[in-house]
Scaffold this active site. Structure first.
Site, PDB file in Angstrom:
ATOM      1  N   ASP A  96       0.801  -1.230   0.000  1.00  0.00           N
ATOM      2  CA  ASP A  96       0.000   0.000   0.000  1.00  0.00           C
ATOM      3  C   ASP A  96       0.829   1.274   0.000  1.00  0.00           C
ATOM      4  OD1 ASP A  96       0.629  -0.721   2.826  1.00  0.00           O
ATOM      5  OD2 ASP A  96      -0.449   1.142   3.254  1.00  0.00           O
ATOM      6  N   ASP A 149       5.514   0.205   3.322  1.00  0.00           N
ATOM      7  CA  ASP A 149       5.713  -1.041   4.074  1.00  0.00           C
ATOM      8  C   ASP A 149       5.534  -2.233   3.140  1.00  0.00           C
ATOM      9  OD1 ASP A 149       3.006  -1.014   3.580  1.00  0.00           O
ATOM     10  OD2 ASP A 149       2.403  -0.701   5.657  1.00  0.00           O
ATOM     11  N   TYR A 186      -5.869   0.950   8.562  1.00  0.00           N
ATOM     12  CA  TYR A 186      -6.932   1.265   7.599  1.00  0.00           C
ATOM     13  C   TYR A 186      -8.289   0.893   8.179  1.00  0.00           C
ATOM     14  CZ  TYR A 186      -3.256   2.224   4.264  1.00  0.00           C
ATOM     15  OH  TYR A 186      -2.165   2.755   3.640  1.00  0.00           O
ATOM     16  N   GLU A 229       5.864   9.686   3.354  1.00  0.00           N
ATOM     17  CA  GLU A 229       5.511   8.352   2.857  1.00  0.00           C
ATOM     18  C   GLU A 229       4.605   8.447   1.626  1.00  0.00           C
ATOM     19  OE1 GLU A 229       4.232   3.957   4.556  1.00  0.00           O
ATOM     20  OE2 GLU A 229       3.654   5.716   5.718  1.00  0.00           O
TER      21      GLU A 229
END
Length: 484
Positions: free
Chosen positions: A74, A77, A226, A462
């Site tokens: 995603d 990571d 999430y 990120e």
């Protein structure tokens, strides 16, 4: 400046209509799609252009005796979270459907990116009857390590929802992704398109029949990463809206009606889909002149009035440099998603010569286009610190992004495993990342238009698949230079 003057000024200054065709938008479009190659999980194909990545996650699903290889990590990571991955897929598909004719050769690259996701989502939906797999990899353990996806030695736990542990939100989003993608492939691969649509219908039925939030069923495996904070009603509306567009079956129109009105958010994201559903459904009111969808058109316009800076009902903050500022955590995800809706609604307005009001101000399509272009240009470097927030685009871009594979030596240069903790010495250095994740859009600047470019500052540094996916449509719009 009064709101009335603002919109009159916009109208008169943009009346000429043509958007400058800018070579840089084409380059940005190409790079925004190339980024997805850096996020690939599974066995990489021969045509892999970001050659510092290698195959990974090749045993994903084996703990449940199924094949769940493929899909995308995603963000920075090595976890596959299907909720944001499905939203990414829906937005890439919407981009291809709405702007494909403007994409030129990039349309094929968009299709490849969509198929990399849908091949995986099909496995998740079809591997085990009565079950929908919704993620691979233990996020709590993964986030304690700083290692390349090729070296993963953390548990590749498999997560699923079922009638007894429902997940209407993740199921309806998966259905949306498969239904939207089915239209992308309808003319180029009809057999694959039919498989996508048949699976979308089944997964949507599961979402409708077994109500519940996946956050409740899976708790710490998906929260706080999430969590479905907005509940699942927005996904039910969004999923049914996509199935309605793909099938024209009145069953879905009736189901949407049965849900009643939704919230009036001033945000659009992987979690909250209401605004996206309103814009998608307003297409039927505007383009098909179907009065049954008039309430959704009204809701879409209420949303636009909350976003436009000088609207009387605006609830959106802007930085001094002109960037929409919604939340401190990865703010650009909201900017790209909202910008997609601005551009797309303006496109529908232009096609039907439509205007609407925010209070006493008349809103013309170019008011939305102007705001959309401002956001796109800001992200690409037209901002107070002249920083492009797309990696590898322009001369000044983020060099220390929060991304494991980008920050560690390439597998081809250092094949020995670095282990769970071996990568932290790279994490804590001030050195630029050795591998350029071309096209990645990071979380973005703070509310003062500042960007420290620090690897540990993940809320700003990120990248994520869903930030990029929503940006593809607006980039295609401006790259084409056509005003319609």
């Amino acid at each position: 400046m009064t709101s009335h003057f603002f919109f009159v000024f916009l109208f008169s200054s943009l009346l000429t209509g043509n958007v400058d065709a800018n070579q840089n938008y084409r380059e940005a479009l190409s790079k925004s799609l190339l980024f997805f190659q850096g996020q690939r999980s599974g066995r990489l194909p021969r045509g892999q252009q970001l050659s510092w990545r290698a195959s990974s996650g090749l045993s994903d699903g084996s703990s449940a005796h199924v094949d769940l290889t493929g899909g995308y990590y995603d963000a920075g990571d090595n976890v596959k979270f299907n909720f944001p991955m499905a939203f990414t897929t829906t937005m890439l598909s919407w981009s291809a459907l709405e702007y494909g004719k403007r994409m030129g050769p990039e349309l094929q690259n968009a299709r490849v990116n969509i198929r990399w996701a849908t091949d995986y989502l099909l496995k998740c939906a079809r591997a085990t009857p009565g079950k929908l797999y919704v993620g691979v990899g233990d996020p709590n353990v993964d986030h304690k390590c700083w290692e390349r996806p090729e070296d993963m030695d953390t548990p590749r736990t498999v997560y699923s929802v079922s009638p007894s542990n429902p997940g209407s939100d993740v199921a309806a989003e998966t259905a949306a992704a498969l239904a939207a993608a089915s239209m992308v492939f309808r003319k180029v691969d009809s057999k694959y398109s039919r498989l996508l649509l048949a699976t979308a219908k089944d997964v949507m039925q599961f979402a409708i029949q077994y109500r519940g939030a996946y956050s409740d069923s899976l708790s710490s495996s998906v929260c706080p990463f999430y969590c479905s904070y907005s509940g699942y009603k927005d996904e039910l509306m969004w999923g049914a809206s996509w199935l309605l567009r793909a099938t024209n079956n009145p069953y879905y129109a009736n189901f949407i009606k049965s849900l009643g009105g939704g919230d009036q958010p001033d945000i659009f994201s992987w979690d909250n889909k209401y605004a996206g559903a309103y814009v998608l459904l307003s297409r039927r009111a505007l383009l098909n002149k179907d009065i049954n969808f008039e309430p959704y058109k009204q809701a879409a316009e209420n949303f636009m009035c909350q976003i436009l800076p000088d609207s009387p009902s605006s609830s959106t903050q802007y930085t001094q440099g002109g960037l929409m500022y919604k939340l401190p955590q990865s703010n650009l995800q909201y900017v790209t998603s909202i910008t997609f809706l601005l551009t797309t609604y303006a496109k529908y307005m232009k096609a039907t010569k439509h205007t609407f009001n925010c209070g006493s101000s008349v809103i013309v399509p170019n008011a939305l286009i102007s705001l959309s272009k401002r956001q796109v240009d800001y992200i690409l470097g037209d901002n107070p610190i002249r920083m492009s927030y797309m990696v590898g685009f322009g001369s000044n871009f983020p060099k220390r992004i929060h991304h494991r594979a980008s920050s560690l030596p390439s597998h081809s240069l250092h094949s020995k495993s670095l282990g769970c903790n071996g990568g932290f010495q790279s994490f804590y250095t001030q050195n630029p990342n050795p591998n350029i994740l071309t096209g990645a859009i990071v979380g973005g600047p703070n509310q003062n238009d500042g960007y420290p470019d620090q690897r540990d500052d993940y809320s700003h540094s990120e990248p994520a698949t869903y930030i990029n996916a929503a940006f593809v449509g607006p980039l295609a719009y401006f790259a084409s230079g056509r005003a319609g």
